[in-house]
Design an enzyme around this catalytic site. Structure first.
Site, PDB file in Angstrom:
ATOM      1  N   TRP A 177      40.556  44.286  30.633  1.00 51.35           N
ATOM      2  CA  TRP A 177      39.148  44.388  30.233  1.00 51.35           C
ATOM      3  C   TRP A 177      38.903  45.680  29.470  1.00 51.35           C
ATOM      4  CZ3 TRP A 177      35.052  47.728  31.166  1.00 51.35           C
ATOM      5  CH2 TRP A 177      33.781  47.245  30.884  1.00 51.35           C
ATOM      6  N   HIS A 178      39.646  46.736  29.803  1.00 49.59           N
ATOM      7  CA  HIS A 178      39.448  48.024  29.145  1.00 49.59           C
ATOM      8  C   HIS A 178      40.171  48.111  27.803  1.00 49.59           C
ATOM      9  CE1 HIS A 178      38.075  49.235  33.180  1.00 49.59           C
ATOM     10  NE2 HIS A 178      37.387  50.160  32.538  1.00 49.59           N
ATOM     11  N   GLY A 179      41.144  47.255  27.560  1.00 47.02           N
ATOM     12  CA  GLY A 179      41.831  47.293  26.275  1.00 47.02           C
ATOM     13  C   GLY A 179      43.143  46.535  26.312  1.00 47.02           C
TER      14      GLY A 179
END
Length: 281
Positions: A177-179
Site C-alpha cells: 500500500w505504501h509503494g
C-alpha cells in the site's frame, strides 16, 4: 447505503482527506453528511488545527528532514555508525511530524466545514510494544486493514496458525500500500514478523518488565523499521543497516557526526519532547 447521488458525490469529493489521510470511511461521516453544522467556533477550531499541522510540516518535519537528506546523500562507506543512527533517528522524527502534520491539516479543514474526522495519531513514539505502536500510528489505516482484510480472512476466529497467516497477509499488503518497491514489502514483512512474535509470547514478557524497557525496545525496532522504509534501494539498505550495526570496517564516530549532532541537538531534543504526551504523567 447512500442512495442520494449528490450526497455520495460530496463524500467522494471530500478533499481535506483525499491525499494524505486520515482515511475517512463513509459510515464515520454518514450522519454528518446530512446534519452537520458550520459555525464560527468550529471554523476557528479548524483554522487552529490546520495551523498546527502546517507548522509540523514546514517548521519541524522539513527542518529535521534536511538532516536526514544530508546524511542519506553521503556515500554509505563514508558514514560512521553514529552518523547512520543519527540519520535514522532524524527520518523517524521527520516522518512522524510530516504525516501527523498532514493529518492535522485534514482534520482542521474538515472541522472548518463542520466535519469531525477521527484522530489518526496518538503519540505513537510513547509505545511500549510494536502492537501498541500500530494502535497509535496511522490509526485509520490500521482500522481499514483490520475491517476489510484481517476480519474477512478470519481474524483470530480460526485458530492460532490461521491468525498468524492473516497477520502476515495484512502486513505484506500494508507494505505494498505504501509503494511498489521491495523495501516496502520487506518493511511489511518486518512488522508482520514482529507482531507475530509478540502475539506468540513476547507481549507476556514485556508486560512484566518496567515501562522504560518497553519504550527502548519498541523505539529501537521502530527506528530500524523506518530505516527499511526510507531506503528504496535494497543494496543501499543492506549497506546502511550494516553501518548502523558496525559490521565491517566502520568507525564509531568522527568530526562530521559531532558537527551534525551539535548543529541539530536543540532541534532533536525539542522534537523528542514534542513526541511525548505529558498528560499521562
Amino acid at each position: 447505503m447512500q442512495k442520494n447521488f449528490i450526497t455520495f458525490g460530496a463524500y467522494v469529493a471530500l478533499f481535506p482527506q483525499l491525499i494524505a489521510g486520515p482515511i475517512v470511511r463513509y459510515q464515520t461521516v454518514a450522519e454528518q453528511m446530512d446534519s452537520r453544522k458550520e459555525t464560527l467556533d468550529l471554523f476557528k477550531q479548524g483554522v487552529l488545527r490546520f495551523v498546527v499541522g502546517l507548522g509540523k510540516k514546514v517548521l519541524i518535519a522539513n527542518q529535521v528532514g534536511a538532516l536526514w537528506n544530508e546524511i542519506a546523500q553521503t556515500k554509505v562507506n563514508m558514514l560512521t555508525t553514529s552518523q547512520a543512527w543519527l540519520g535514522a533517528v532524524a527520518f523517524t522524527l521527520q516522518i512522524y511530524f510530516d504525516f501527523s502534520g498532514y493529518s492535522d491539516m485534514a482534520i482542521g479543514l474538515g472541522r472548518m466545514f463542520g466535519f469531525y474526522f477521527l484522530e489518526n495519531f496518538n503519540f505513537p513514539y510513547m509505545s511500549k510494544t510494536i502492537t501498541e505502536f500500530w494502535r497509535r500510528w496511522h490509526i485509520s489505516l490500521s482500522s481499514w486493514f483490520r475491517e476489510y482484510v484481517y476480519i474477512p480472512l478470519g481474524g483470530n476466529r480460526k485458530g492460532l496458525v490461521r491468525q498468524l497467516f492473516n497477520i502476515m497477509v495484512v502486513w505484506m499488503l500494508t507494505g505494498l500500500w505504501h509503494g511498489a518497491n521491495w523495501n516496502f514489502v520487506l518493511w511489511g514483512v518486518y512488522y508482520g514478523v514482529l507482531l507475530m512474535i509478540e502475539k506468540l509470547f513476547l507481549l507476556k514478557w514485556l508486560d512484566k518488565l518496567p515501562n522504560w524497557i518497553g519504550h527502548i525496545y519498541s523505539m529501537f525496532l521502530v527506528v530500524i523499521g523506518w530505516t527499511i522504509f526510507a531506503q528504496t534501494d535494497i543494496h543501499q539498505l543492506g549497506e546502511y543497516l550494516k553501518t548502523m550495526f558496525g559490521i565491517g570496517h566502520v568507525a564509531v564516530a568522527d568530526s562530521d557526526f559531532l558537527y551534525f549532532l551539535g548543529s541539530n541537538a536543540v532541534l532533536l531534543v525539542a522534537l523528542i519532547a514534542a513526541s511525548i504526551d505529558y498528560r499521562v504523567w
